[in-house]
Structure formats: structure tokens, C-alpha cells
Design an enzyme around this catalytic site. Structure first.
Site, PDB file in Angstrom:
ATOM      1  N   THR A   1       0.606  -1.065  -0.057  1.00  0.00           N
ATOM      2  CA  THR A   1       0.276  -0.025  -0.040  1.00  0.00           C
ATOM      3  C   THR A   1       0.150   1.267   0.204  1.00  0.00           C
ATOM      4  O   THR A   1       0.301   1.972   0.486  1.00  0.00           O
ATOM      5  CB  THR A   1      -1.074   0.159   1.393  1.00  0.00           C
ATOM      6  OG1 THR A   1       0.086  -0.003   2.567  1.00  0.00           O
ATOM      7  CG2 THR A   1      -2.110  -1.116   1.219  1.00  0.00           C
TER       8      THR A   1
ATOM      9  N   LEU B   1      16.636  17.563   5.337  1.00  0.00           N
ATOM     10  CA  LEU B   1      17.547  17.446   4.180  1.00  0.00           C
ATOM     11  C   LEU B   1      18.524  15.447   4.233  1.00  0.00           C
ATOM     12  O   LEU B   1      19.346  15.679   4.274  1.00  0.00           O
ATOM     13  CB  LEU B   1      18.872  18.007   4.317  1.00  0.00           C
ATOM     14  CG  LEU B   1      18.616  19.952   4.441  1.00  0.00           C
ATOM     15  CD1 LEU B   1      19.735  20.617   4.320  1.00  0.00           C
ATOM     16  CD2 LEU B   1      18.328  19.910   2.830  1.00  0.00           C
ATOM     17  N   GLY B   2      17.017  14.978   3.987  1.00  0.00           N
ATOM     18  CA  GLY B   2      18.014  13.821   3.410  1.00  0.00           C
ATOM     19  C   GLY B   2      17.566  13.572   1.714  1.00  0.00           C
ATOM     20  O   GLY B   2      18.040  14.894   1.447  1.00  0.00           O
TER      21      GLY B   2
ATOM     22  N   ILE C   1      17.808  17.379   0.213  1.00  0.00           N
ATOM     23  CA  ILE C   1      18.419  17.421  -0.554  1.00  0.00           C
ATOM     24  C   ILE C   1      18.463  17.927  -2.107  1.00  0.00           C
ATOM     25  O   ILE C   1      18.629  19.300  -2.806  1.00  0.00           O
ATOM     26  CB  ILE C   1      20.039  16.751  -0.356  1.00  0.00           C
ATOM     27  CG1 ILE C   1      20.268  16.696   0.631  1.00  0.00           C
ATOM     28  CG2 ILE C   1      20.663  16.784  -1.436  1.00  0.00           C
ATOM     29  CD1 ILE C   1      21.383  17.401   1.052  1.00  0.00           C
ATOM     30  N   GLU C   2      18.352  17.182  -2.949  1.00  0.00           N
ATOM     31  CA  GLU C   2      17.869  17.376  -4.746  1.00  0.00           C
ATOM     32  C   GLU C   2      16.770  18.412  -4.928  1.00  0.00           C
ATOM     33  O   GLU C   2      17.198  19.051  -5.443  1.00  0.00           O
ATOM     34  CB  GLU C   2      16.667  16.053  -4.839  1.00  0.00           C
ATOM     35  CG  GLU C   2      18.087  14.786  -4.665  1.00  0.00           C
ATOM     36  CD  GLU C   2      17.548  13.465  -5.350  1.00  0.00           C
ATOM     37  OE1 GLU C   2      18.186  12.676  -5.511  1.00  0.00           O
ATOM     38  OE2 GLU C   2      16.240  13.764  -5.437  1.00  0.00           O
TER      39      GLU C   2
ATOM     40  N   GLY D   1      10.487  13.165   5.491  1.00  0.00           N
ATOM     41  CA  GLY D   1      10.039  11.246   5.835  1.00  0.00           C
ATOM     42  C   GLY D   1       8.996  10.769   4.833  1.00  0.00           C
ATOM     43  O   GLY D   1       8.603  11.543   4.864  1.00  0.00           O
TER      44      GLY D   1
ATOM     45  N   MET E   1      13.390   2.548   1.892  1.00  0.00           N
ATOM     46  CA  MET E   1      11.776   2.971   1.005  1.00  0.00           C
ATOM     47  C   MET E   1      12.355   3.388  -0.572  1.00  0.00           C
ATOM     48  O   MET E   1      12.333   4.433  -1.340  1.00  0.00           O
ATOM     49  CB  MET E   1      10.846   4.140   0.797  1.00  0.00           C
ATOM     50  CG  MET E   1      10.517   3.689   2.047  1.00  0.00           C
ATOM     51  SD  MET E   1       8.912   5.050   3.257  1.00  0.00           S
ATOM     52  CE  MET E   1       8.016   4.731   4.136  1.00  0.00           C
TER      53      MET E   1
ATOM     54  N   HIS F   1      41.773   6.541 -19.232  1.00  0.00           N
ATOM     55  CA  HIS F   1      42.362   7.769 -19.123  1.00  0.00           C
ATOM     56  C   HIS F   1      41.453   8.831 -19.378  1.00  0.00           C
ATOM     57  O   HIS F   1      41.733   8.457 -20.843  1.00  0.00           O
ATOM     58  CB  HIS F   1      43.136   8.503 -18.853  1.00  0.00           C
ATOM     59  CG  HIS F   1      44.286   9.338 -18.418  1.00  0.00           C
ATOM     60  ND1 HIS F   1      44.401  10.182 -16.766  1.00  0.00           N
ATOM     61  CD2 HIS F   1      44.664  10.080 -19.006  1.00  0.00           C
ATOM     62  CE1 HIS F   1      44.944  10.846 -17.008  1.00  0.00           C
ATOM     63  NE2 HIS F   1      45.193  11.128 -18.564  1.00  0.00           N
TER      64      HIS F   1
END
Lengths: 474, 474
Positions: A141, A180-181, A185-186, A263, A311, A436
Site C-alpha cells: 500500500t 535534508l535527506g 537535498i535534491e 520522511g 523506501m 584516462h
């Protein structure tokens, strides 16, 4: 209530985990039922991975203009961003991704019910006033963004989550990001790069799920050139006529909107778990075996975000497949979960592979470090900023994990994940070719730096040929 | 000639291979001599990998403007490129990279001679009218661009090579590129993206060193939207007052300049190989063992481009280290060369890993294919174009090689190279985690497509836990 219908398998939830389970189930029976509540399409495609990446791509493309002058490209100042257009493209392509997740429903319409299902027993559910029984039930769910009760009353044009962010027709001038997980952050960086003033708050000392303070500090220093960050502080919100007041310790700042990214919680509340006669923990969660997806010893399986494990799409899909497989075996089978891998699509990328630093016994390991501040390829591309830490077993040189914030981390994390999943020693990894000039040379520097600190003999990366008949010189 | 000086080791050439050898030599003796002719600094840093990447980065940054409108970024039309400034930055950063290769000379000035060395015997050389003898000699004299004799008379402001391209103060309007291997492809695309009209010629049917026709065709189709390509045709040049006439079959085109990129030749001619009393092939090359770097059975070692093996920095450095190591062992040691890896920094990236298709027995292998034309992450970033082919042993599923032209190939090629260097089966590779949404999901599609065609049982990517005590359901 109407009569009882009997099914082999009932799957509740048609997101990533439910659809992965469905694919397994369809191989063995037609007598199944798929029940979905709320919008169709996966969390990933609708409100997660995909729309966030679409916003990030536009933001990063626009942000690149700051390097143009150094490259020799002129008039970067005349570029401007059209936020309504950016958001329109996000939704347009998002809808395309969602539509591709919906193809699976074609031809099985008679086996799909839209409605809110509840468990009424170990083998029974109710939905839309109908009762169904099944040999096995898969609960997939999903999850929803956490909004603390005290913030529930703030109007949802001012308090955004990823459920609503991408639906905005335009963005206000100043947005606070709480949390800011990965998502925080993204989105904070993307919004800042699109010209929004961003003020971000987290109660944590470290960013992006990192546990290695040096890596997190490096990321933080970089991000602070783009937006304001307040760490180790608990933010509170108060709705104003014109926006929201954010208070955190001594800080008070009025913003137009707030993005709450603290979260996600599993959608297992009000599912009828209390009807299963099993123990629930203080969060109302049952005991779910991550290797089998089974709930305790009953014929109910929980997969995906609903299980409150990581998750992350690839893990969620695995759980769905494990559940879909196990509903047909008399002997429930346990599967080894994959090597942990988490990526945050910031610039520089952030990634965690294998064991986190916080999980390791620092007495028995060494940290190989490499800076990307003067890495050749990164410098050529004006992306030379970041750091990679690899964690090696001191005695054996076995690669245990890595945390990094550096250009190309999303790719190098995969190479390291393969190495860890194969239980390789650092010398075995260093025997691979590194071209390289590539960012992977930075990874090699970290591995070599780690090797030097282990108890292993240092030597060539290249192995001697066993079969060679060596001959003395003349 | 002055008196004979006796050394433990003489290294001729102070490029990548020579300096890698030097590092090994310095660990065991101070009685060595390093001789260099021509400009100091490695081919890679001076005229190869690094300046080419600098030009490409500027070109790609400018080319990205074509995606801006779709992202929602406005006024891309007002951007312009300042070619003299682009080239100035190329040289400026190039000089920085070169200077970093020169640090090694600090403190060893008394052991370095500038001049052209020639072998006068198996243990003797002459340079600047001095004679030296040594227990062992390492020849690492590098390579130079091939210019056919008949084109040598064309003035060098019209006929460019990578030796002169980056020294240009500006670029003319129309440049022909002869040769579409790695360098030709990279420079043709970069020049085109910087606004130069490019017409490219190759005598080969396939591009970029690819041997898989489908992959090459995919790359070609993409490149043709940026510049004109004539394959399977031998170009000839005629100098005009105003430029150069290029004739190839029915095609005749007048251009301002020509970039000749048809390969590099080892600098072994006029080295005195004829004084060694060893067999030379029809190109004047001696027999050099790629696993030991030794010439025949004499105390002379040839490493790097001079050996005419793959002229790729990472292989050249390995050869230097092998030579540097072997000059000190009584029993010459052979080293396993690394898994082959070649990358062309085109967009989309092109890469070859492990065995090339042309080297494989097609009866015993299968080709797993994946298109990137609708790959999710690539689509989000407006880079969704390309293809990856992986080659698997049909019976064992062992990963043998891959050819690809797709976004992120330079990174995924490394992950595949690790898998091949560890001799992994496709199922072992598929047990690694693949995050979402990433380009690596395209690689996984190719691997899964291959797996389906092998003789292996298909099953979950995840392995069952051996240790699990399975329990029957209630």
C-alpha cells in the site's frame, strides 16, 4: 456486504511493489485480484524519482551557465528560466512515465478494483462493501509524506510536499525546505538553481543520509554556496497571511512556502492489522521478514514502502517480487537482499554503498580517501569538487563500503556495489582497467590510499602471469 | 665522443611510460639516466587526452543550449562561442596539467639529459656526442601522428594534427577531418559543436574502433545530425592557395583546414634498432613481449606508445611499470595485461570492453541488447539516444565483452570491465543493486536480454539464502 469471493491471491496496492508482485503472480494463476486506492501510477513515477529528476535536470542545465564564461561561451547572462514552463515539462514527461506504468492494466480490467481495502482476517479483506477471501494476501500500500499533526492545518498552497510540489504552476520567491535527506537535498538544490531563494533546516548534523562527517561537511560546504542551511535544529512553522514563519532556535525567517521533506510513513494504518491476531510494535508495525516479505507466520506478505524498509525503488521492486514468488511456495523462501546502495542526485552526487561508516568497527578497518578538487577529468569539465571515502577491512583488504560526495558518484557507486556484492578485496578491484581521463581515476586513488593502510603487501595492480616461464637475462 | 659512463638503467623518453618506469627504477637505484628529446610533458597532457577533453567540455557545454528551450530555459539563441577564448582556456589548463607531470624532475636534474638518444648496442647508447652504457635500457620514446609522405608538403597552417590543433589561435570556418577513430570522432564532434563546419572522411565502414555494425551505425546516425560523414572512402588532399581540396571517390570538397587523425606511429625509427642484432619485422619493429616489455632476449625493454601496443594511457603506464620492474629482476616477470577497455568521449559516449564482437565466435555467444532511446533517466536529461550490446557465452553466461554508444558509456564500461576482469557470469552481475533512475538500468536491460538467450535457467536476480530455515505456512 455482498457474498464472499474466493481468490488465490489478493494484492492490495498497484504501485511498484504491487506490480512487481503481480508479474510473479500472473505466471501461476488467473484467479487473483488487484486492489488500488488513490491515483494509479507508482509513487516513483508520479511524485518521486521521476518528477524530481526532471526538475533537477532543468535546474542543472540552467546552473551550468555559471561555467560558460570560463569555457569561452558568451552572453550567459541573457539566459533566463521560465518556471511555469519548467514545471509544465516536469508534469508532461512525468505523465509519460506514469502512463508507461499503466500499460500493465490493459486486458486485466476485470481483476482490478479501485477502492480502499481493509484486512478483516488473515485471509479476508473488504473493499467497497465487498468481501473477498484469498489463500494469500500481499499488502503493498505504499507510503505518504510525513506531515506532523501540528502542521496539518497549514493551507496546502503554503505547505508543500512532493505530492504537491510538482503540481505547482509557478514557484514563490522564497521557500523553506524542512529535512535534508535525499528528497530535501535534491529539491532544495534544484529550487535554488532555478532561482528560488531557499532556506533549509534539518535536525540532523549530517546531510543526505551520510554517516561520514567529512563527506557530509564537504557536501554541505558546496551546497551552502547555493542556499542557506541550518543543521542540528528543529524547525517549527506558523502560518501567516502572506506565507509561513519558520522558527528554529534563534532563527526566525518568513518564507512564501515550505517544502516538508522529513520522511515518508508506510500506509499501514487503518489497514486492519489489528484483525490479524499478531503483535504490533509501538508504531503499529507488524514483524515483517525482509528476506521473505512474510508477516509473522501468517499468509500475509507486506512489500515495498508499506514494509518501512528502505523506501528505494530497486529494493521495493525486489520485495514485490519476493512476495509474489512466496505466495506460491509451500516453503517460504528467503532471499539475500542486495548490497545496500543509496544515491542522492545532488551536484556533486552523493552516494552510500555497502556498509555505512557508522555501521563499521573503526578498529578493524581503514579509510581510503580521495579528493576530487584537483581531479583531472573533473577539472577539465569544471566539476572538480568532492571527496570519496572507501572503507576496507584492515586485515584482508576486503571492500566493505563507501560514502562519497563527488562528480559521477552515481556511476562509481555502482562499480563499487558490484565489487562489494562480489566480496572483492581492494587488490582485485585495482586489477580492473581504469581509463584516462575519467572520474574513476579518483575512485582508484581512494582505493590505493586504502590499500596502503591495510596489512596487505603493496605491489603492482597487475598480477604476475602464473603460467609464464621466466627466463634469466643473457 | 667523450668517455663511457656506466649506469644501472637508462630510460629513453620522459613521457607517461618513461616516467612510470622511472618511479619503479628510483626505488632501487640512484644510478640511472633519463633522456628526453623534444618538449617535456607527456603526450597525454600536452597533445592528447587532456587538451582534447578540454575542447570537448567547452563544445558540449555550448551544444547543450539546443535542449534549453525544452527544459524551460529561455534566450539560448543569444549564447555565442568565442573560439579564441575557448582555445586559450584549452592551452591554459593544458599547461597546468603538463606542469603537474613535470614535478617529477625536481631534484633529479643531474640525472636528466635533453637530447636525442640512439642505441649503439645492447647495453650502450649515444646522446649529444656522449656515450653511456647500462645494465638495462628502457625505450619509451612515444609516438607521433601519422602524416603520409604525399601530404608532408602541405603547409602546417592548413594541415593540422593534434600536435598543432590546440595551438591554433582561432579556427577556420570549414575543416575536414580525415580518420574517424577515437581522436577523429572526438575532434570532429567538438569542432562541429563549436560552430565549425566539419566534413569527415574515413576509409573504414565502422566508426570509433567499433566492430559491432549496429552500434557503429547508431553512433553514425547520431553524429550525422552534427556533421557530414563519408565512410569507406580514401581521401586525398591537394593544397590550394586558400585552403585544401579533399577528394574521395566522387566527392570533392574545398575546406580551409584539414585535421589528419589516421593514427600514430611509434618513435622507433632512427633509434638504432639495427645495431641490436635482432630480427625486425617489415615495419622495422622488433619482437616485444607485451607481458614483460622485453625485446627478444636482450636487456632492452620497450614500453608505451613506442611498443605500438594499444596507445592508451592506462596501458602505457602499465607497460612503463612492468619495464621499470623487470630491469631489476634476474627472472623477467610476465604480467597479465588488464581487461581491454577503450572509450571514445563522443556524445553519446562510445566504449568497447573485453573482447570485441569481431574477436568472438558468434556460434558460441549471444548478444544482449538495450536501446537508450526511451531509457527513463536519459529521457529526463534529454540524452535518450544510444544502444548497448553485451556479449555473453551462451553456455555459461560468462560476460565476454561489450560495445556501446550510449549516454554514460564511459562509466558503465568500467562496471562491465570489473565484471569481466573478475570473470563473472551475467547472473552474478545482475545480483548487484541498480539504483533508480539511473543509466545503469539500461545496462541491466542489456544483461537481462542476454541472460534470456543463454542456456542458463532464468530466475530472480536475487539469490536464495542458503542458511534460511524455511517454514511451511500454517
Amino acid at each position: 456486504m455482498t457474498a464472499l469471493h474466493t481468490k488465490d491471491v489478493i494484492i492490495i496496492g498497484a504501485g511498484t511493489a504491487g506490480l512487481a508482485a503481480l508479474k510473479q503472480v500472473q505466471e501461476l494463476t488467473d484467479n487473483y485480484l488487484l486492489i488500488n486506492d488513490g491515483p494509479y501510477g507508482t509513487t516513483c513515477a508520479r511524485v518521486g524519482c521521476m518528477p524530481s529528476k526532471l526538475l533537477i535536470e532543468a535546474a542543472n542545465a540552467f546552473h551550468r551557465r555559471y561555467q560558460f564564461d570560463e569555457f569561452g561561451i558568451e552572453n550567459a547572462d541573457s539566459l533566463s528560466v521560465n518556471l511555469p514552463k519548467v514545471l509544465e515539462r516536469v508534469r508532461h514527461v512525468r505523465d509519460y512515465f506514469v502512463s508507461s506504468t499503466l500499460r500493465v492494466f490493459s486486458g486485466i480490467e476485470d481483476k482490478v478494483i479501485t477502492g480502499r481495502a481493509r484486512l478483516t482476517g488473515k485471509r479476508t479483506i473488504s473493499v467497497n462493501d465487498q468481501l473477498f477471501s484469498a489463500e494469500k494476501i500481499i499488502v503493498a500500500t505504499g507510503s505518504r509524506p510525513i506531515i506532523p499533526d501540528k502542521w496539518q492545518s497549514i493551507s496546502n498552497d503554503k505547505l508543500l510536499t512532493t505530492d504537491t510540489l510538482f503540481e505547482q504552476r509557478d514557484l514563490k520567491s522564497h521557500i523553506a525546505v524542512i529535512g535534508l535527506g535525499a528528497i530535501g537535498i535534491e529539491m532544495a538544490q534544484a529550487l535554488a538553481r532555478l532561482g528560488v531563494k531557499v532556506t533549509a533546516f534539518t535536525d540532523s548534523a549530517l546531510l543526505a543520509g551520510l554517516t561520514d562527517e567529512e563527506v557530509s561537511d564537504k557536501l554541505k560546504y558546496s551546497l551552502e554556496s547555493e542556499f542557506t542551511i541550518h543543521t542540528k535544529t528543529q524547525a517549527d512553522l506558523e502560518e501567516l497571511d502572506s506565507g509561513v514563519r519558520v522558527t528554529a532556535g534563534d532563527i526566525e525567517v518568513n518564507v512564501d512556502q515550505v517544502l516538508v521533506a522529513i520522511g515518508r510513513q508506510p500506509n499501514l494504518d487503518n489497514m486492519g492489522l489489528d484483525k490479524l491476531d499478531i503483535a504490533l510494535d509501538d508504531k503499529g508495525m507488524p514483524d515483517i521478514d525482509p528476506n521473505t516479505a512474510q508477516v509473522a507466520d501468517i499468509p500475509v506478505f507486506v512489500a515495498g514502502d508499506a514494509s518501512a524498509n528502505a523506501m528505494l525503488l530497486h529494493e521495493v521492486a525486489d520485495e514485490g517480487r519476493i512476495a509474489g514468488h512466496n505466495v506460491f511456495t509451500d516453503n517460504i523462501e528467503a532471499y539475500q537482499r542486495r548490497t545496500p546502495l543509496a544515491i542522492v542526485f545532488s551536484e556533486p552526487n552523493t552516494a552510500l554503498v555497502g556498509s555505512r561508516l557508522s555501521e563499521l568497527d573503526t578498529d578493524k578497518m581503514v579509510i581510503g580517501k580521495a579528493s576530487f578538487d584537483d581531479q583531472g577529468r573533473a577539472r577539465a569539465g569544471l566539476r572538480n569538487y568532492g571527496v570519496m571515502h572507501v572503507y576496507l577491512d584492515k586485515k584482508s583488504g576486503r571492500l566493505l563500503g563507501a560514502e562519497m560526495s563527488c562528480p559521477g558518484a552515481e556511476h562509481m557507486a555502482h562499480t563499487l556495489a558490484l565489487a562489494i556484492s562480489q566480496d572483492l578485496c581492494v587488490k582485485e578491484v585495482l586489477a580492473m582497467p581504469i581509463y584516462h581521463p575519467v572520474l574513476e581515476e579518483g575512485m582508484r586513488s581512494a582505493l590505493r590510499d586504502g590499500l596502503k593502510q591495510t596489512d596487505l603487501e603493496q605491489s603492482f595492480d597487475l598480477a604476475r602471469c602464473d603460467a609464464f616461464n621466466s627466463e634469466a637475462l643473457d
